[in-house]
Scaffold this motif. Structure first.
Motif, PDB file in Angstrom:
ATOM      1  N   UNK A 191       0.763  -1.204  -0.086  1.00 63.74           N
ATOM      2  CA  UNK A 191       0.013  -0.015   0.164  1.00 63.74           C
ATOM      3  C   UNK A 191       0.930   1.337   0.055  1.00 63.74           C
ATOM      4  N   UNK A 192       0.790   2.278  -0.984  1.00 59.99           N
ATOM      5  CA  UNK A 192       1.884   3.353  -1.063  1.00 59.99           C
ATOM      6  C   UNK A 192       1.555   4.284   0.212  1.00 59.99           C
ATOM      7  N   UNK A 193       0.299   4.016   0.882  1.00 60.51           N
ATOM      8  CA  UNK A 193       0.402   4.995   2.013  1.00 60.51           C
ATOM      9  C   UNK A 193       1.209   4.440   3.027  1.00 60.51           C
ATOM     10  N   UNK A 194       1.428   3.165   3.149  1.00 63.54           N
ATOM     11  CA  UNK A 194       2.568   2.510   4.263  1.00 63.54           C
ATOM     12  C   UNK A 194       3.643   2.936   3.824  1.00 63.54           C
ATOM     13  N   UNK A 195       4.134   3.084   2.590  1.00 66.35           N
ATOM     14  CA  UNK A 195       5.236   3.706   2.162  1.00 66.35           C
ATOM     15  C   UNK A 195       5.709   5.135   2.419  1.00 66.35           C
TER      16      UNK A 195
END
Length: 525
Positions: A327-331
């Motif tokens: 998930x790009x939000x995790x990145x």
């Protein structure tokens, strides 16, 4: 076959039809022919040897004779399906053209500028005589059956800007004098399985190179710092190889890089900040395409990631090769937390990108990001102190970190049961940690069997007024960062194995009431 009567024919384009059968050998009599395009049909059989008589030919397009999925309808209503041999499903799938199209005879076609022969079953070797094609600019021979080394002579083709030999059976080393291909923009050797050896240093001199795809081979060695010279790169695909070492920070100079794949290699360590910074530029995440992959998967078969990457959108397991798109939000959370800790907590100009995977500072970061179920964000008020406490646990080895029970500290949370360190609960409930209004004010770790150096980052717990570390196995020096603890009243470090000078910074602790330092040698535990 009667096409040979068109002796003045210079341009023939029959692409994208439903032609099947073989190419008539009489085509070799069209000696004025400069342009021949028979691509995207359903042709098969041997390439006629007489095609090498076309010494005026500049453009040869024979690609995509297999795997096509359209039909044509004859005037009588009969349907011809180009996926099948002779257009008939009863004949099975069409496999395309075959023969040794790049053997020594290729030297006769010295006027060629463009060769597109991909998606067939051409075989044989790539002859050193290919160097006779001095005008050649474009060669795409991917998805064939060439069993060959890459001849060194191919590097003499200075006008070549596109070279694609992917998905064949090439083997051996890459040519040494790659820098001679000074016009090269696209270089694809992916999926050959047999190419080996290290990357020649001359490869890094291809300043016009935009796409470098070497995946699916047995290439080894390290990636040189000189890769930063490939500043025009938009794609670098190295996965499924035997590369080792670490990813050079100079790759961050490739500011146009959009796709970076290094999974299923032996590239380890930590992805440098300069490389991660590309994710805010061209190396951007999408749902449809991987942007940056490495063996950074936590858990799965490998208990720890092979490489630490906080900006990869795809993490793979080094053992099972399973890959998961993150998930790009995790990145974004990872990047923001790392930047905050580097700016506010890490001491002595340290950065996570310069650390080994087993560095306690990195292990604490890994725990905070990937194992701590509290999932704090960069804006959490307790982020810094939770990181520092976890760093203490990773820096000072002890079986006692798993202790549970009621805290002996009167400044804890009344009536609370305290649990082991690195538990996914409020760090103020960790055993022998005292807090006031959510801030750590006391550490009572007396005779806790702690082993190791006191981390400098302890100086970031600025609300501490009580530290008791007596009777442990602490060694090394007293970190001068203790001088940052301006409200400290009690400091107990007796009965350890500390050495060196008392740091000058400790003389600024104006509120210090109790300082216990004796018995740093001669202990027998």
């Amino acid at each position: 076959a009667e096409i040979n009567q068109l002796i003045t024919l210079e341009h023939m384009s029959l692409m994208g039809n439903c032609l099947y059968g073989s190419i008539p050998p009489e085509i070799g009599q069209l000696t004025s022919l400069k342009y021949l395009d028979l691509s995207n049909n359903a042709l098969g059989g041997q390439i006629p040897e007489k095609i090498f008589n076309l010494n005026s030919l500049e453009d040869l397009y024979l690609e995509s004779q297999k795997g096509n999925n359209w039909t044509c309808t004859r005037s009588n209503g009969e349907v011809v399906d180009v996926y099948f041999s002779q257009g008939d499903p009863e004949n099975g799938a069409n496999m395309g053209l075959e023969g040794k199209i790049l053997d020594d005879n290729v030297a006769n076609l010295s006027s060629l500028k463009n060769i597109m022969i991909h998606s067939n079953i051409f075989s044989g070797t790539i002859s050193p005589q290919i160097s006779s094609l001095k005008l050649l600019e474009y060669l795409d021979a991917k998805e064939n059956l060439f069993w060959s080394t890459i001849p060194d002579t191919i590097t003499s083709l200075e006008n070549m800007y596109h070279l694609n030999l992917a998905q064949n059976y090439l083997h051996g080393n890459l040519p040494l004098n790659m820098s001679n291909l000074k016009s090269l923009e696209i270089f694809d050797l992916g999926g050959n399985a047999g190419l080996n050896g290290s990357l020649p240093s001359s490869l890094y001199e291809l300043s016009q190179l935009q796409q470098l795809d070497l995946h699916g081979n047995m290439l080894s060695g390290t990636i040189s710092d000189e890769i930063g010279q490939l500043s025009a790169l938009t794609l670098l695909s190295l996965f499924d190889n035997r590369f080792s070492g670490t990813l050079p920070s100079t790759l961050g100079l490739c500011v146009y890089l959009e796709y970076l794949y290094i999974h299923n290699t032996n590239i380890g360590g930590t992805v440098p900040d300069d490389v991660c910074s590309l994710t805010t530029k061209s190396l951007s995440y999408t749902e449809d395409y991987w942007a940056f992959s490495s063996d950074c998967l936590h858990g799965n078969v490998s208990t720890t990631p092979f490489i630490m990457c906080e900006c990869c959108d795809v993490c793979c397991d080094h053992v099972s090769h399973q890959c998961i798109q993150l998930d790009t939000s995790i990145l974004s959370r990872t990047i923001n937390i790392k930047e905050k800790l580097e700016k506010q907590v890490l001491q002595r100009n340290a950065t996570f990108s310069g650390m080994d995977n087993d560095d306690p500072r990195y292990l604490a970061l890994d725990w905070l990001l990937n194992k701590d179920e509290m999932n704090l964000g960069a804006d959490a008020n307790n982020l810094n102190q939770r990181y520092i406490l976890s760093l203490l646990a990773f820096s000072l080895d002890s079986q006692a970190w798993g202790a549970n029970g009621n805290t002996p500290s009167s400044e804890g949370i009344a009536g609370s049961t305290y649990t082991s360190w690195l538990s996914s609960i409020d760090e103020c409930l960790w055993y022998n940690v005292s807090c006031s209004e959510g801030e750590v004010v006391g550490l009572d770790l007396n005779e806790y069997s702690l082993i190791g150096n006191i981390p400098a980052e302890i100086g970031g717990l600025v609300s501490l007024d009580f530290i008791s570390l007596q009777g442990n196995c602490l060694y090394g020096t007293i970190p001068p960062e203790l001088g940052n603890l301006t409200v400290l009243r009690f400091l107990g470090l007796a009965q350890n194995a500390l050495s060196g000078f008392i740091p000058d910074s400790m003389f600024s602790l104006e509120l210090l009431e109790y300082l216990d330092l004796p018995f740093q040698f001669g202990n027998d535990w």
